[in-house]
Design a protein around this motif. Structure first.
Motif, PDB file in Angstrom:
ATOM      1  N   HIS A 154     -23.079 -56.938  17.956  1.00 36.37           N
ATOM      2  CA  HIS A 154     -22.470 -57.964  18.551  1.00 36.37           C
ATOM      3  C   HIS A 154     -20.923 -57.215  19.089  1.00 36.37           C
ATOM      4  CE1 HIS A 154     -25.218 -60.764  17.423  1.00 36.37           C
ATOM      5  NE2 HIS A 154     -24.765 -61.836  17.607  1.00 36.37           N
ATOM      6  N   CYS A 155     -20.220 -58.129  19.898  1.00 41.23           N
ATOM      7  CA  CYS A 155     -18.943 -58.036  20.205  1.00 41.23           C
ATOM      8  C   CYS A 155     -18.265 -58.764  19.030  1.00 41.23           C
ATOM      9  CB  CYS A 155     -18.504 -58.734  21.407  1.00 41.23           C
ATOM     10  SG  CYS A 155     -19.130 -57.556  22.723  1.00 41.23           S
ATOM     11  N   MET A 156     -17.290 -58.343  18.249  1.00 42.74           N
ATOM     12  CA  MET A 156     -16.450 -58.978  17.283  1.00 42.74           C
ATOM     13  C   MET A 156     -14.993 -58.895  17.591  1.00 42.74           C
ATOM     14  SD  MET A 156     -18.916 -58.595  13.896  1.00 42.74           S
ATOM     15  CE  MET A 156     -17.727 -59.989  12.848  1.00 42.74           C
ATOM     16  N   GLY A 157     -14.306 -59.716  17.269  1.00 42.55           N
ATOM     17  CA  GLY A 157     -12.796 -59.477  17.267  1.00 42.55           C
ATOM     18  C   GLY A 157     -12.131 -60.866  16.600  1.00 42.55           C
TER      19      GLY A 157
ATOM     20  N   GLY B  99       8.190 -57.415   8.729  1.00 36.43           N
ATOM     21  CA  GLY B  99       7.902 -56.056   8.274  1.00 36.43           C
ATOM     22  C   GLY B  99       6.832 -55.903   7.464  1.00 36.43           C
ATOM     23  N   GLY B 100       6.333 -56.884   6.854  1.00 32.13           N
ATOM     24  CA  GLY B 100       5.304 -56.681   5.844  1.00 32.13           C
ATOM     25  C   GLY B 100       3.851 -56.543   6.601  1.00 32.13           C
ATOM     26  N   SER B 101       2.962 -56.616   5.643  1.00 29.30           N
ATOM     27  CA  SER B 101       1.635 -56.249   6.060  1.00 29.30           C
ATOM     28  C   SER B 101       0.539 -57.071   5.496  1.00 29.30           C
ATOM     29  CB  SER B 101       0.942 -54.746   5.897  1.00 29.30           C
ATOM     30  OG  SER B 101       1.739 -53.839   6.375  1.00 29.30           O
ATOM     31  N   LEU B 102      -0.569 -57.549   6.243  1.00 33.81           N
ATOM     32  CA  LEU B 102      -1.604 -58.046   5.596  1.00 33.81           C
ATOM     33  C   LEU B 102      -2.990 -57.471   6.150  1.00 33.81           C
ATOM     34  CD1 LEU B 102      -0.590 -61.738   6.079  1.00 33.81           C
ATOM     35  CD2 LEU B 102      -0.974 -60.648   3.989  1.00 33.81           C
ATOM     36  N   ARG B 103      -4.039 -57.652   5.639  1.00 36.30           N
ATOM     37  CA  ARG B 103      -5.482 -57.399   5.928  1.00 36.30           C
ATOM     38  C   ARG B 103      -6.183 -58.703   6.140  1.00 36.30           C
ATOM     39  NH1 ARG B 103      -9.925 -52.907   4.140  1.00 36.30           N
ATOM     40  NH2 ARG B 103     -10.411 -54.379   2.417  1.00 36.30           N
ATOM     41  N   LEU B 104      -6.765 -58.818   7.210  1.00 34.12           N
ATOM     42  CA  LEU B 104      -7.954 -59.893   7.093  1.00 34.12           C
ATOM     43  C   LEU B 104      -9.172 -59.465   7.335  1.00 34.12           C
ATOM     44  CD1 LEU B 104      -6.087 -61.970  10.258  1.00 34.12           C
ATOM     45  CD2 LEU B 104      -5.622 -62.245   7.727  1.00 34.12           C
ATOM     46  N   SER B 105     -10.048 -60.093   6.667  1.00 38.77           N
ATOM     47  CA  SER B 105     -11.503 -59.844   6.465  1.00 38.77           C
ATOM     48  C   SER B 105     -12.120 -60.797   7.158  1.00 38.77           C
ATOM     49  CB  SER B 105     -11.848 -59.368   5.161  1.00 38.77           C
ATOM     50  OG  SER B 105     -11.148 -58.417   4.452  1.00 38.77           O
ATOM     51  N   CYS B 106     -13.219 -60.442   7.627  1.00 32.12           N
ATOM     52  CA  CYS B 106     -14.285 -61.398   8.304  1.00 32.12           C
ATOM     53  C   CYS B 106     -15.997 -61.083   7.835  1.00 32.12           C
ATOM     54  CB  CYS B 106     -14.206 -61.585   9.670  1.00 32.12           C
ATOM     55  SG  CYS B 106     -15.506 -62.681  10.577  1.00 32.12           S
TER      56      CYS B 106
ATOM     57  N   LEU C 284     -11.406 -65.958  26.330  1.00 29.28           N
ATOM     58  CA  LEU C 284     -11.948 -66.734  25.485  1.00 29.28           C
ATOM     59  C   LEU C 284     -13.217 -66.957  25.758  1.00 29.28           C
ATOM     60  CD1 LEU C 284     -10.734 -68.611  23.031  1.00 29.28           C
ATOM     61  CD2 LEU C 284     -10.348 -70.252  24.796  1.00 29.28           C
ATOM     62  N   ALA C 285     -13.693 -66.934  27.144  1.00 29.17           N
ATOM     63  CA  ALA C 285     -15.208 -67.334  27.586  1.00 29.17           C
ATOM     64  C   ALA C 285     -15.896 -66.460  27.029  1.00 29.17           C
ATOM     65  CB  ALA C 285     -14.978 -67.198  29.131  1.00 29.17           C
ATOM     66  N   GLY C 286     -17.169 -67.021  26.286  1.00 27.50           N
ATOM     67  CA  GLY C 286     -18.381 -65.966  26.052  1.00 27.50           C
ATOM     68  C   GLY C 286     -18.320 -65.912  24.439  1.00 27.50           C
ATOM     69  N   TYR C 287     -17.163 -66.317  24.012  1.00 33.23           N
ATOM     70  CA  TYR C 287     -17.337 -65.954  22.336  1.00 33.23           C
ATOM     71  C   TYR C 287     -17.800 -67.272  21.989  1.00 33.23           C
ATOM     72  CZ  TYR C 287     -14.906 -61.478  22.412  1.00 33.23           C
ATOM     73  OH  TYR C 287     -14.487 -60.217  22.555  1.00 33.23           O
ATOM     74  N   THR C 288     -18.949 -67.363  21.320  1.00 34.08           N
ATOM     75  CA  THR C 288     -19.849 -68.529  20.876  1.00 34.08           C
ATOM     76  C   THR C 288     -19.749 -68.928  19.356  1.00 34.08           C
ATOM     77  OG1 THR C 288     -21.556 -67.197  20.812  1.00 34.08           O
ATOM     78  CG2 THR C 288     -21.563 -68.030  22.909  1.00 34.08           C
ATOM     79  N   ASP C 289     -19.312 -67.868  18.523  1.00 36.10           N
ATOM     80  CA  ASP C 289     -19.267 -68.011  17.281  1.00 36.10           C
ATOM     81  C   ASP C 289     -17.959 -67.691  16.807  1.00 36.10           C
ATOM     82  OD1 ASP C 289     -22.216 -66.533  17.814  1.00 36.10           O
ATOM     83  OD2 ASP C 289     -22.216 -68.262  16.817  1.00 36.10           O
ATOM     84  N   TRP C 290     -17.640 -68.865  15.818  1.00 34.83           N
ATOM     85  CA  TRP C 290     -15.939 -68.605  15.493  1.00 34.83           C
ATOM     86  C   TRP C 290     -15.957 -68.840  13.862  1.00 34.83           C
ATOM     87  CZ3 TRP C 290     -11.403 -68.557  18.642  1.00 34.83           C
ATOM     88  CH2 TRP C 290     -11.786 -68.337  19.852  1.00 34.83           C
ATOM     89  N   GLY C 291     -15.319 -68.346  13.301  1.00 31.44           N
ATOM     90  CA  GLY C 291     -14.731 -68.648  11.824  1.00 31.44           C
ATOM     91  C   GLY C 291     -14.199 -69.976  11.706  1.00 31.44           C
ATOM     92  N   GLN C 292     -13.732 -70.188  10.548  1.00 32.20           N
ATOM     93  CA  GLN C 292     -13.125 -71.461  10.130  1.00 32.20           C
ATOM     94  C   GLN C 292     -11.472 -71.307  10.145  1.00 32.20           C
ATOM     95  OE1 GLN C 292     -13.943 -69.208   7.831  1.00 32.20           O
ATOM     96  NE2 GLN C 292     -12.351 -69.256   6.363  1.00 32.20           N
ATOM     97  N   GLY C 293     -11.050 -70.139  10.232  1.00 34.06           N
ATOM     98  CA  GLY C 293      -9.762 -69.681  10.749  1.00 34.06           C
ATOM     99  C   GLY C 293      -9.016 -69.172   9.241  1.00 34.06           C
TER     100      GLY C 293
ATOM    101  N   TYR D 281      -8.520 -66.184  13.941  1.00 32.87           N
ATOM    102  CA  TYR D 281     -10.001 -66.804  13.725  1.00 32.87           C
ATOM    103  C   TYR D 281     -10.769 -65.388  14.193  1.00 32.87           C
ATOM    104  CZ  TYR D 281      -8.489 -71.214  14.466  1.00 32.87           C
ATOM    105  OH  TYR D 281      -7.924 -72.798  14.323  1.00 32.87           O
ATOM    106  N   CYS D 282     -11.987 -65.276  13.341  1.00 36.20           N
ATOM    107  CA  CYS D 282     -12.895 -64.051  13.736  1.00 36.20           C
ATOM    108  C   CYS D 282     -13.882 -64.611  14.556  1.00 36.20           C
ATOM    109  CB  CYS D 282     -13.552 -63.875  12.401  1.00 36.20           C
ATOM    110  SG  CYS D 282     -14.852 -62.427  12.514  1.00 36.20           S
ATOM    111  N   VAL D 283     -14.027 -63.852  15.637  1.00 41.40           N
ATOM    112  CA  VAL D 283     -14.970 -64.513  16.757  1.00 41.40           C
ATOM    113  C   VAL D 283     -16.235 -63.427  16.899  1.00 41.40           C
ATOM    114  CG1 VAL D 283     -13.332 -65.651  17.902  1.00 41.40           C
ATOM    115  CG2 VAL D 283     -13.757 -63.434  18.476  1.00 41.40           C
ATOM    116  N   ALA D 284     -17.516 -63.724  17.608  1.00 39.48           N
ATOM    117  CA  ALA D 284     -18.565 -62.994  17.881  1.00 39.48           C
ATOM    118  C   ALA D 284     -19.045 -63.394  19.202  1.00 39.48           C
ATOM    119  CB  ALA D 284     -19.207 -62.759  16.559  1.00 39.48           C
TER     120      ALA D 284
END
Length: 124
Positions: free
Chosen positions: A32-35, A15-22, A108-117, A95-98
């Motif tokens: 870029h596409c990001m997500g 029920g709680g909330s979090l905000r992720l940043s990238c 999943l295919a096509g996302y070439t750049d990934w954060g560390q998680g 994971y943040c992707v771009a």
């Protein structure tokens, strides 16, 4: 190569909330596409939300529609994922992707750049 640095994960009760940043390297946001993808041990990575940062409607996984909101700030070159009404099944590494080319979808295919998680843990 695009650099992506995530933050904002943590532990919350259901029920709680979090905000992720990238934070993305200069020149990424707006071109870029990001997500966000997520993964739990033993399972494949799952697309959560994505959009074209140059202007486009977000796509969301059915499991998060109505609870998660994708947004961004071009000036700060930062992508956000606001997660409300969290559930235990949202527990995962996020994971943040771009990607520069292709559809801004949740495949999943096509996302070439990934954060560390960043880890999100939701307890019941």
């Amino acid at each position: 190569q695009v650099q992506l640095v995530e933050s904002g994960g943590g532990s919350v009760q259901a029920g709680g909330s979090l905000r992720l940043s990238c934070v993305a390297s200069t020149g990424t946001y707006g071109t870029h596409c990001m997500g966000w993808f997520r993964q739990t041990p033993g399972k494949e990575r799952e697309g959560v939300a994505s959009f074209y940062t140059g202007g486009g409607a977000p796509a969301y996984a059915d499991s998060v529609k109505g609870r998660f909101t994708l947004s961004g700030d071009k000036v700060k070159s930062t992508l956000y994922l606001q997660m409300n009404n969290l559930k235990p099944e949202d527990t995962a590494t996020y994971y943040c992707v771009a990607k520069f080319r292709g559809d801004c979808n949740l495949l999943l295919a096509g996302y070439t750049d990934w954060g560390q998680g960043t880890q999100v843990t939701v307890s019941s």
